[in-house]
Design a protein around this motif. Structure first.
Motif, short mmCIF file in Angstrom:
data_model
loop_
_atom_site.label_atom_id
_atom_site.label_comp_id
_atom_site.label_asym_id
_atom_site.label_seq_id
_atom_site.Cartn_x
_atom_site.Cartn_y
_atom_site.Cartn_z
N PRO A 11 56.72 48.13 38.36
CA PRO A 11 55.94 48.03 37.12
C PRO A 11 55.16 46.72 36.96
N GLN A 12 55.60 45.63 37.59
CA GLN A 12 54.90 44.36 37.45
C GLN A 12 53.80 44.14 38.50
N LEU A 13 53.95 44.77 39.64
CA LEU A 13 53.00 44.58 40.74
C LEU A 13 52.74 45.90 41.44
N VAL A 14 51.49 46.30 41.45
CA VAL A 14 51.10 47.55 42.12
C VAL A 14 50.20 47.19 43.30
N VAL A 15 50.59 47.68 44.47
CA VAL A 15 49.83 47.43 45.69
C VAL A 15 49.17 48.74 46.13
N PHE A 16 47.87 48.68 46.31
CA PHE A 16 47.13 49.81 46.85
C PHE A 16 46.70 49.43 48.26
N THR A 17 47.21 50.15 49.24
CA THR A 17 46.82 49.93 50.62
C THR A 17 45.67 50.88 50.93
N LEU A 18 44.54 50.31 51.28
CA LEU A 18 43.34 51.09 51.56
C LEU A 18 43.17 51.19 53.07
N THR A 19 42.83 52.36 53.53
CA THR A 19 42.63 52.61 54.95
C THR A 19 41.32 53.35 55.15
N GLY A 20 40.50 52.86 56.06
CA GLY A 20 39.26 53.56 56.38
C GLY A 20 38.04 52.76 55.99
N ARG A 21 37.10 53.46 55.41
CA ARG A 21 35.80 52.89 55.06
C ARG A 21 35.61 53.02 53.56
N ILE A 22 35.18 51.93 52.91
CA ILE A 22 34.90 51.97 51.47
C ILE A 22 33.40 52.09 51.29
N GLN A 23 32.99 53.19 50.61
CA GLN A 23 31.57 53.46 50.40
C GLN A 23 31.26 53.63 48.92
N LEU A 45 45.01 44.74 46.27
CA LEU A 45 44.36 45.64 47.22
C LEU A 45 44.64 45.11 48.61
N ASP A 46 45.39 45.87 49.38
CA ASP A 46 45.70 45.50 50.76
C ASP A 46 44.64 46.15 51.65
N LEU A 47 43.83 45.30 52.26
CA LEU A 47 42.67 45.78 53.03
C LEU A 47 42.89 45.69 54.54
N THR A 48 44.15 45.63 54.97
CA THR A 48 44.46 45.50 56.39
C THR A 48 43.72 46.51 57.25
N ASP A 49 43.69 47.75 56.82
CA ASP A 49 43.13 48.82 57.64
C ASP A 49 41.75 49.29 57.18
N VAL A 50 41.05 48.44 56.45
CA VAL A 50 39.67 48.75 56.07
C VAL A 50 38.76 48.23 57.18
N GLY A 51 38.02 49.15 57.78
CA GLY A 51 37.16 48.78 58.89
C GLY A 51 35.75 48.47 58.49
N LEU A 52 35.20 49.25 57.57
CA LEU A 52 33.81 49.10 57.17
C LEU A 52 33.68 49.19 55.66
N VAL A 53 32.71 48.45 55.14
CA VAL A 53 32.37 48.52 53.72
C VAL A 53 30.85 48.50 53.61
N ASP A 54 30.33 49.02 52.51
CA ASP A 54 28.90 48.87 52.28
C ASP A 54 28.70 47.80 51.20
N ARG A 55 27.45 47.49 50.90
CA ARG A 55 27.16 46.39 49.98
C ARG A 55 27.74 46.63 48.59
N ASP A 56 27.66 47.83 48.08
CA ASP A 56 28.23 48.12 46.77
C ASP A 56 29.74 47.92 46.77
N ALA A 57 30.39 48.25 47.87
CA ALA A 57 31.83 48.05 47.98
C ALA A 57 32.16 46.55 47.95
N VAL A 58 31.35 45.76 48.62
CA VAL A 58 31.56 44.31 48.61
C VAL A 58 31.40 43.77 47.19
N ARG A 59 30.38 44.22 46.49
CA ARG A 59 30.18 43.79 45.10
C ARG A 59 31.37 44.22 44.23
N PHE A 60 31.85 45.42 44.44
CA PHE A 60 33.01 45.92 43.71
C PHE A 60 34.23 45.04 43.98
#
Length: 105
Positions: A11-23, A45-60
Motif C-alpha cells: 500500500p505504501q509503494l507500488v512498483v510497475f515493471t514495464l517491458t517492451g516499447r513505450i509509444q 516505474l522499473d524500466l529495466t526491460d524497456v528497449g525503445l521509447v518515442d518522444r512523447d513517452a520521454v516527455r511523459f
C-alpha cells in the motif's frame, strides 16, 4: 513489440515493471493506471526491460519524474533524452515568456 505492465508492491509503494516499447498511443492508458494507484502510495516505474521509447513517452516519463514518480533502472539513453527534453523545454519556455512579456533576449 507491445508494452507489458506488471504491478507489485504494497500500500505504501507500488512498483510497475514495464517491458517492451513505450509509444504515444499507450500513454493515456498508462497514465490512468498510475493515477488509479497513486492515492497514498509512492509510484516506481522499473524500466529495466524497456528497449525503445518515442518522444512523447520521454516527455511523459519526464513529467512523471518531476511529479515524484521514481524511474528505476532507466537506461542511460532514456535518462539523457529526458535531460535534453527538460533543457529544451526550459529554453523554449523562457524564450516564449520573454516574447510575450516584451523582454528582449
Amino acid at each position: 513489440m507491445t508494452l507489458r505492465i506488471q504491478r507489485s508492491g504494497n500500500p505504501q509503494l507500488v512498483v510497475f515493471t514495464l517491458t517492451g516499447r513505450i509509444q504515444t498511443y499507450q500513454l493515456a492508458e498508462l497514465e490512468a493506471l498510475l493515477e488509479s494507484e497513486s492515492a497514498g502510495s509512492d509510484i516506481v516505474l522499473d524500466l529495466t526491460d524497456v528497449g525503445l521509447v518515442d518522444r512523447d513517452a520521454v516527455r511523459f516519463l519526464a513529467q512523471r519524474q518531476a511529479g515524484g514518480t521514481e524511474l528505476r533502472n532507466c537506461s542511460a539513453y532514456i535518462r539523457e533524452w529526458i535531460s535534453q527534453e527538460r533543457k529544451w523545454n526550459a529554453t523554449a519556455f523562457s524564450g516564449t515568456a520573454a516574447k510575450f512579456s516584451g523582454i528582449k533576449e
